[in-house]
Design an enzyme around this catalytic site. Structure first.
Site, PDB file in Angstrom:
ATOM      1  N   THR A  12       0.857  -1.183   0.000  1.00  0.00           N
ATOM      2  CA  THR A  12       0.000   0.000   0.000  1.00  0.00           C
ATOM      3  C   THR A  12       0.885   1.221   0.000  1.00  0.00           C
ATOM      4  O   THR A  12       1.872   1.281   0.739  1.00  0.00           O
ATOM      5  CB  THR A  12      -0.988   0.087   1.195  1.00  0.00           C
ATOM      6  OG1 THR A  12      -1.448   1.441   1.291  1.00  0.00           O
ATOM      7  CG2 THR A  12      -0.391  -0.297   2.513  1.00  0.00           C
ATOM      8  N   ASP A  53       0.017   3.848   1.192  1.00  0.00           N
ATOM      9  CA  ASP A  53      -0.271   4.569   2.447  1.00  0.00           C
ATOM     10  C   ASP A  53       0.656   4.172   3.600  1.00  0.00           C
ATOM     11  O   ASP A  53       0.743   4.897   4.585  1.00  0.00           O
ATOM     12  CB  ASP A  53      -1.718   4.290   2.890  1.00  0.00           C
ATOM     13  CG  ASP A  53      -2.745   4.904   1.953  1.00  0.00           C
ATOM     14  OD1 ASP A  53      -2.345   5.556   0.977  1.00  0.00           O
ATOM     15  OD2 ASP A  53      -3.949   4.711   2.188  1.00  0.00           O
ATOM     16  N   ARG A  73      -3.729  28.234  -4.852  1.00  0.00           N
ATOM     17  CA  ARG A  73      -4.209  27.233  -5.822  1.00  0.00           C
ATOM     18  C   ARG A  73      -4.030  25.835  -5.239  1.00  0.00           C
ATOM     19  O   ARG A  73      -3.206  25.627  -4.341  1.00  0.00           O
ATOM     20  CB  ARG A  73      -3.395  27.322  -7.130  1.00  0.00           C
ATOM     21  CG  ARG A  73      -3.471  28.658  -7.830  1.00  0.00           C
ATOM     22  CD  ARG A  73      -4.820  28.875  -8.506  1.00  0.00           C
ATOM     23  NE  ARG A  73      -4.877  30.188  -9.112  1.00  0.00           N
ATOM     24  CZ  ARG A  73      -4.436  30.467 -10.336  1.00  0.00           C
ATOM     25  NH1 ARG A  73      -3.906  29.528 -11.082  1.00  0.00           N
ATOM     26  NH2 ARG A  73      -4.523  31.690 -10.817  1.00  0.00           N
TER      27      ARG A  73
HETATM   28  O1  F6P Z   1      -5.468   2.736   0.038  1.00  0.00           O
HETATM   29  C1  F6P Z   1      -4.713   3.342  -0.915  1.00  0.00           C
HETATM   30  C2  F6P Z   1      -5.356   4.567  -1.456  1.00  0.00           C
HETATM   31  O2  F6P Z   1      -4.325   5.111  -2.163  1.00  0.00           O
HETATM   32  C3  F6P Z   1      -5.949   5.579  -0.452  1.00  0.00           C
HETATM   33  O3  F6P Z   1      -5.031   6.468   0.086  1.00  0.00           O
HETATM   34  C4  F6P Z   1      -7.000   6.264  -1.288  1.00  0.00           C
HETATM   35  O4  F6P Z   1      -8.002   6.844  -0.498  1.00  0.00           O
HETATM   36  C5  F6P Z   1      -7.507   5.140  -2.111  1.00  0.00           C
HETATM   37  O5  F6P Z   1      -6.419   4.283  -2.354  1.00  0.00           O
HETATM   38  C6  F6P Z   1      -8.183   5.574  -3.375  1.00  0.00           C
HETATM   39  O6  F6P Z   1      -8.585   4.442  -4.060  1.00  0.00           O
HETATM   40  P1  F6P Z   1      -9.391   4.457  -5.430  1.00  0.00           P
HETATM   41  O7  F6P Z   1      -8.765   5.474  -6.288  1.00  0.00           O
HETATM   42  O8  F6P Z   1      -9.210   3.104  -5.980  1.00  0.00           O
HETATM   43  O9  F6P Z   1     -10.764   4.792  -5.096  1.00  0.00           O
END
Ligand code: F6P
Length: 365
Positions: free
Chosen positions: A142, A144, A283
C-alpha cells in the site's frame, strides 16, 4: 539441483488499489517457483477472479521484463471482497457472502497455497480465508504504509517520490507568482505520504489525519513567512486530514467497495480558506492516482523482489497464515491475525514529525 517440494500448485493475486512494485513481487514469486518444482497460477482481478474462477498459468516468460512496470499484470479490484460481494437484486445492490465460491475455485484449481498481495483490506480477507482452511500467505502493499506489522510496505517510497518531485516543481511556480500552493495527497487514515513526501519536498505546512489542525495556526504560519519576506508557501495535505472539531472531506460512498468511503476535496477546502483569510492567491493540485501509477523506485523494486522471494520460501516451508514483513533491515514473517489488529498511524513523537518541526514545518497545531 531443483529443490523439490510436495507443494505443487500455488495461486497468486493482487487485491485492492494498484501500487508500484506489484509486478516485481509477482516476478519475485514466479521465477523461484520453477526451482521448487511449483506451478504458479495467476488469479485475475484480485479476489474477484477467485470468486468468479478467472485465472491463468504464469510462466517465467510471462514475468520477464515486468520488474519496472507499474500496475499489475494480473489486474486488481477494490470491489471483489468474497465476504462482501455486491449483487444487483431488483435494481438494488445487495451484499452477499461468496466465500464458498472462492474456496470451491481454490479446490477446483487444485491449489496447495495462495499468495495474496494487498493492503489492510486484503489481509482481513486472507485471515478469514485462512480460517476456512485455505493455505494463505500475505504480502503487504500500500502506498499509504499503514500496516502495523511491517516497518514499510512497498509502493510507499514510489508515492513519496512523486509527492516530493511534485512539490519541487510547484515550488518554482509558488515562488515566481508569490502564491500559496496546496497539494492534496493520498492517505486515508494515516498521514505517512504527506509527512514523508512533505518533508522530502520542503513543504512549509503538512496536514495529516493524526494531528487535527487549527485554521488560525495555518494562517499564522503563512503570515509569519510573509514577515520573513517569503511571499509564498507550500502546503501538503493528506486526503484524510481534518480541522480540530471538524470532519474528513468525502466525495461520496460506494457500498460495492471493501472500504465504502471515497475521500477527496480537503485540498480545495484548505486552499479556499487560506485565500479568504490571508489574501494571498492560493491554488490547489490534487495528485490523486499519479501517486499510485508508474514505475516503482529502485528501493521499491528491491523490497518487492525480496518480499516475493521470501513469500515463496514461506510457501515451501508451509508457514501458512503468515504475512511477509520488513523488520529493521530484515525480511521476516508475522501472523496475518496479528498484522491486522491495528493500523500503523503517525505518532506525534515520530522522529520525522520532530525533525519536520525542527526545520520549521508547521502541522497546524
Ligand atoms: O489505500 C490506498 C489509497 O491510495 C488511499 O489512500 C485512497 O483513499 C484510495 O487508495 C483511493 O482508491 P481508489 O482510487 O481506488 O478509489
Amino acid at each position: 539441483m531443483a529443490k523439490k517440494n510436495e507443494i505443487r500448485r500455488i495461486g497468486i493475486l493482487t487485491g485492492g488499489g494498484d501500487c508500484p512494485g506489484l509486478n516485481a513481487v509477482i516476478r519475485g514469486v514466479t521465477k523461484p517457483a520453477e526451482d521448487y518444482g511449483m506451478t504458479v497460477f495467476g488469479i485475475l482481478d484480485g479476489f474477484e477472479g477467485l470468486v468468479e474462477g478467472k485465472a491463468k498459468e504464469l510462466t517465467n516468460s510471462d514475468v520477464s521484463g515486468i520488474l519496472a512496470r507499474g500496475g499489475t499484470i494480473l489486474g486488481s479490484s477494490n470491489k471483489g471482497d468474497p465476504f462482501h460481494w455486491p449483487v444487483e437484486v431488483a435494481g438494488k445492490i445487495e451484499i452477499q457472502d461468496k466465500s464458498q465460491a472462492a474456496l470451491n475455485n481454490y479446490k477446483a484449481w487444485n491449489l496447495d497455497a495462495l499468495i495474496a498481495i494487498g493492503g489492510d483490506g486484503t489481509m482481513h480477507i486472507c485471515n478469514k480465508l485462512s480460517q476456512m482452511g485455505m493455505n494463505v500467505i500475505g504480502v503487504p502493499k500500500t502506498i499509504d504504509n499503514d500496516l502495523e506489522a511491517t516497518d514499510l510496505t512497498f509502493g510507499h517510497d514510489s508515492a513519496v517520490y512523486v509527492v516530493a518531485t511534485s512539490l519541487d516543481r510547484l515550488h518554482t511556480t509558488a515562488a515566481s507568482h508569490h502564491r500559496v500552493l496546496v497539494v492534496e495527497v493520498m492517505g486515508r487514515y494515516a498521514g505517512w505520504i504527506a509527512l514523508n513526501g512533505g518533508l522530502a519536498g520542503g513543504a512549509d505546512i503538512i496536514l495529516i489525519p493524526e494531528i487535527p489542525f487549527s485554521w488560525e495556526k495555518v494562517y499564522a504560519k503563512i503570515k509569519e513567512r510573509e514577515l520573513m519576506g517569503k511571499k509564498f508557501s507550500l502546503v501538503c495535505v493528506a486526503e484524510g486530514a481534518k480541522p480540530l472539531g471538524g470532519e474528513i472531506v468525502t466525495r461520496g460512498t460506494d457500498i460495492k467497495r471493501t472500504d465504502p468511503v471515497q475521500l477527496g476535496g480537503i485540498g480545495k477546502v484548505v486552499a479556499d480558506k487560506i485565500e479568504e483569510n490571508t489574501g494571498r492567491e492560493t491554488r490547489v493540485t490534487v495528485l490523486g492516482h499519479l501517486q499510485r501509477g508508474g514505475s516503482p523506485t529502485p528501493f521499491d523494486r528491491i523490497l518487492s523482489t525480496k518480499f516475493g522471494a521470501f513469500a515463496i520460501d514461506l510457501v515451501a516451508q508451509k508457514k501458512f497464515g503468515r504475512m511477509v514483513a520488513l523488520k529493521g533491515s530484515e525480511i521476516k514473517s508475522v501472523r496475518i491475525e496479528d498484522a491486522i489488529s491495528r493500523q500503523k498511524l503517525v505518532k506525534p513523537d515520530d522522529q520525522a514529525v520532530i525533525a519536520a518541526r525542527r526545520v520549521g514545518i508547521s502541522f497546524g497545531d
